[in-house]
Each structure stands twice: as structure tokens, then as C-alpha cells.
Design a protein around this motif. Structure first.
Motif, PDB file in Angstrom:
ATOM      1  N   LYS A  35      50.513 -32.346  55.173  1.00  0.00           N
ATOM      2  CA  LYS A  35      49.643 -33.523  55.020  1.00  0.00           C
ATOM      3  C   LYS A  35      48.675 -33.322  53.839  1.00  0.00           C
ATOM      4  CE  LYS A  35      50.245 -34.817  59.837  1.00  0.00           C
ATOM      5  NZ  LYS A  35      51.246 -33.770  60.154  1.00  0.00           N
ATOM      6  N   GLU A  36      47.376 -33.443  54.071  1.00  0.00           N
ATOM      7  CA  GLU A  36      46.403 -33.315  52.976  1.00  0.00           C
ATOM      8  C   GLU A  36      45.893 -31.883  52.817  1.00  0.00           C
ATOM      9  OE1 GLU A  36      45.956 -35.892  50.976  1.00  0.00           O
ATOM     10  OE2 GLU A  36      47.398 -36.880  52.303  1.00  0.00           O
ATOM     11  N   SER A  75      56.038 -31.260  46.029  1.00  0.00           N
ATOM     12  CA  SER A  75      55.740 -32.560  46.643  1.00  0.00           C
ATOM     13  C   SER A  75      57.023 -33.256  47.072  1.00  0.00           C
ATOM     14  CB  SER A  75      54.963 -33.444  45.658  1.00  0.00           C
ATOM     15  OG  SER A  75      54.664 -34.694  46.259  1.00  0.00           O
ATOM     16  N   ASP A  92      58.947 -35.143  50.965  1.00  0.00           N
ATOM     17  CA  ASP A  92      58.657 -35.635  52.313  1.00  0.00           C
ATOM     18  C   ASP A  92      58.612 -34.519  53.344  1.00  0.00           C
ATOM     19  OD1 ASP A  92      58.498 -38.189  51.357  1.00  0.00           O
ATOM     20  OD2 ASP A  92      60.503 -38.804  52.019  1.00  0.00           O
ATOM     21  N   ARG A 133      55.232 -32.498  52.749  1.00  0.00           N
ATOM     22  CA  ARG A 133      54.074 -33.339  53.050  1.00  0.00           C
ATOM     23  C   ARG A 133      53.991 -33.694  54.537  1.00  0.00           C
ATOM     24  NH1 ARG A 133      50.915 -35.535  49.141  1.00  0.00           N
ATOM     25  NH2 ARG A 133      51.544 -35.221  46.960  1.00  0.00           N
ATOM     26  N   TYR A 145      49.765 -29.959  45.666  1.00  0.00           N
ATOM     27  CA  TYR A 145      51.170 -30.311  45.454  1.00  0.00           C
ATOM     28  C   TYR A 145      51.515 -30.288  43.969  1.00  0.00           C
ATOM     29  CZ  TYR A 145      51.245 -31.709  50.337  1.00  0.00           C
ATOM     30  OH  TYR A 145      51.173 -31.697  51.715  1.00  0.00           O
TER      31      TYR A 145
END
Length: 364
Positions: free
Chosen positions: A305-306, A296, A298, A301, A310
Motif C-alpha cells: 500500500k502506501e 510499482s 499491482d 502495491r 516505488y
């Protein structure tokens, strides 16, 4: 336009991500009618003066004799040659060994630099080297006419750190949709009944964290650990987890059909990278329709995204393993694959770079 690409060992790709991009992009530019030159190491396997219409400029590269310091000499030689060529644009891929020569870059061309990842965060480097890399990053950021970020995380970092705008252009991958169900058996695993992690054996890629989670977990599926483990860190990991029969170190796998099929048929594909921008191996996992569990941060992600699970600890890895099945999460897999097709395909990436080139030349 007359365009030069510096900062790689050369094309066709025999090394890594920037070389792969340089190969695809240079050929694309030629097909669009531009005059393109790529700088190659003098000892690159491709010794011809052209490659698919791209002009190849071989420069002396003493890295094989001098080690890392040889990269600085190679970049110096490339830049000195570029001063004689009357280029319109020079695209620099990375900054670690070329930014120190910024004052030698020719004045006429527009200098565009892809800033790569946060190289100074890599724990494989000693403290003095990391301090130098911070200095090199600053030189590249302030001396280039335009910057390219291959992730939104890098883009926001450059703005925050140096007050410099950059153009976000990601890396690319080829969609993979022809898996071979016979491949897992070559590695003594069954489709859907194994997990996987692939990375360079460096601490910031969190192999230790993932494998510690595997060791702690109640789930005893095999995990294939793909990558060159004949390193000091690799020896440490092999020794630490020697008593866990379900942790298997395969070494590097360079057959793309095997690699893509292994990713496709894995239950969970772990991506532990914490440093860098758009990581090529992450996009390739998405393109291979793997179900991804990522560290997890930046960077990860921003891409996934989703559409991933993570983790930030071995405990979280241990909890994921017995509870997550790829067959229950095909929507995440499909959305990641769709992102490759729509957002991270090479035609789109190449077009965005060319669009930037046309914009900066028009402004000039």
C-alpha cells in the motif's frame, strides 16, 4: 476431514515457499484433529512415514534423472495414488505440472487449487514453455472445484480471464524482532550504511534495473545483492557491474538470523519482483522491519500500500538512493510490521484455509 496436499516436493521444507506452507498447514490441521497426508518425493531427505502427526506418502520422482519433465511423472504418480485413498479434500499447490492430469483426479474429493503466480510471464521460460503454462493455468482454473489466490491481483486476473471466483488467502511470515547488531560486520558493512536486494537471478525480478540505478546514482553506499549468482544471468550481471565496488554479490544467505538482521539493519531493501502473487521474500522483508523500495505493480502495491517507495526505472532508483533514509520513515516500517502481525501471520493464514475447507465440505 481426510485431507491430501499435492504439488510440492514434500515436508519438512527443504526447497521453497509452497513446501514451507505445506509444512505449517499440515501440522496445524493435525493439531485441529484432521487426518492429513502430504505427498513427498521418494528422495526427500525425510524418509519416515510421518512428520509431527502428518502422514507422509513417498512417490517416485524422476526429476533428478529427467529434469523438468520428471515433475509431470511425479505428479502423475501422486494423483494415481490419491485415487486409492478416499480423501475428502485434495489441496493442489500450483498447477504447472499437475493440471494436465486433471481428468485422472478422483471424483469424490473436493479439489481446491492454489493458483500461484502468473507462471507463464516468467521470462526464464522459452516461448513454447510459456504457451504451455498458459494452457496449464486454464486447465487448473476450469477443472478445480475451488480456487485460492494468494494476492488480490491474482484474484482479479482469474475473474477477468476465466470468469472464476477465487478465495483470497495470502502467504505468511514470522515477525522478527530480535536483530543482532554484530551481523552486518560479518558482511563488511555497518548498520544503516548499506542497501540490499534479494531475489532469484531472473530478469523479471529487475536486479538489472536496480543495479543500473545504483550505478547511475550519486549515492555510493554498498548494496548487498543476495542470491545464487552462479547462473547465466548472474554471470551477465556480475560482468556488467564489475567496475562498481559498491555492488557486492554475496551469493545465497541461508542463515535466517543473518538474513533477518541484514534486512533489519539495511537502509533500503529493494524488491523488484513483477510476477507472482504474495511473494514470500517480500513478506519476510516486512517481517524483518526493513524499509522497502518496490517495483510499482499491482502485486506489490496490494501488499505494501502506501508503506513503501516505488520505482519503475533505473532513473527512479538512482533518485531514491541519496534521498531516502530509513530513520526518517519508521512509520512505514512499523505499519508493514503490523500488517505481518495482524494480516499475514501463519495462525491466521492456516485458519482461513481451514475455514474454506469447512465451508466447502458443508456445502457438499
Amino acid at each position: 476431514m481426510k485431507i491430501a496436499i499435492l504439488g510440492t516436493r514434500g515436508i519438512p521444507n527443504h526447497y521453497g515457499g509452497f513446501e514451507q506452507f505445506a509444512e505449517f498447514f499440515a501440522v496445524y490441521l493435525v493439531e485441529k484433529g484432521h487426518e492429513v497426508y502430504v505427498y513427498n518425493s521418494h528422495n526427500h531427505p525425510h524418509q519416515e512415514k510421518t512428520f509431527k502427526g502428518v502422514h507422509i506418502l513417498h512417490c517416485n520422482d524422476p526429476e533428478h534423472k529427467m529434469g523438468t519433465f520428471g515433475q509431470f511423472i511425479y505428479d502423475y504418480n501422486c494423483i494415481m495414488d490419491a485415487r486409492t485413498r478416499e480423501f475428502d479434500i485434495i489441496l493442489q499447490l500450483g498447477y504447472t505440472s499437475n493440471s494436465v492430469w486433471f481428468f485422472l483426479l478422483p471424483k469424490k474429493p473436493v479439489i481446491i487449487t492454489n493458483m500461484d503466480g502468473l507462471e507463464w510471464k516468467r521470462t526464464k521460460y522459452s516461448r513454447p514453455v510459456r504457451q504451455f503454462l498458459k494452457f496449464a493455468e486454464r486447465l487448473a482454473a476450469v477443472s478445480s472445484d475451488h480456487l485460492v489466490s494468494d494476492s488480490l491481483g491474482i484474484q482479479s486476473y482469474l475473474k477477468r480471464k476465466y470468469g472464476k471466483d477465487s478465495t483470497f488467502i495470502a502467504y505468511g511470515a514470522h515477525p522478527f524482532n530480535s536483530p543482532d547488531a554484530a551481523i552486518p560486520a560479518k558482511y563488511d558493512v555497518e548498520p544503516g550504511q548499506y542497501n540490499m536486494i534479494m531475489a532469484r537471478f531472473e530478469p523479471e525480478n529487475n536486479l538489472d534495473m536496480v543495479l543500473e540505478g545504483v550505478a547511475q546514482s550519486t549515492d555510493k553506499k554498498t548494496i548487498l545483492v543476495v542470491g545464487n549468482h552462479m547462473t547465466k544471468y548472474g554471470e551477465y550481471l556480475k560482468s556488467k557491474f564489475a567496475n562498481y565496488a559498491n555492488i557486492r554479490f554475496t551469493g545465497g544467505i541461508y542463515n535466517l538470523t543473518d538474513l533477518n538482521s541484514l534486512r533489519y539493519f539495511s537502509n533500503l531493501y529493494f524488491h523488484g519482483h513483477t510476477v507472482g502473487g504474495t511473494n514470500p521474500s517480500l513478506l519476510e522483508a516486512m517481517a524483518s522491519q526493513a524499509l522497502i523500495a518496490a517495483h510499482s505493480n499491482d502485486f506489490n502495491r496490494g501488499i505494501l500500500k502506501e508503506n513503501a517507495f516505488y520505482f519503475t526505472s533505473a532513473k527512479q532508483v538512482a533518485e531514491l538512493l541519496p534521498t531516502v533514509k530509513k530513520s526518517d520513515n519508521l512509520q512505514k516500517v512499523a505499519q508493514n510490521y503490523e500488517a505481518i502481525v495482524n494480516d499475514y501471520n501463519w495462525e491466521k493464514i492456516n485458519g482461513e484455509y481451514l475455514g474454506l475447507f469447512e465451508k466447502v465440505m458443508a456445502a457438499k
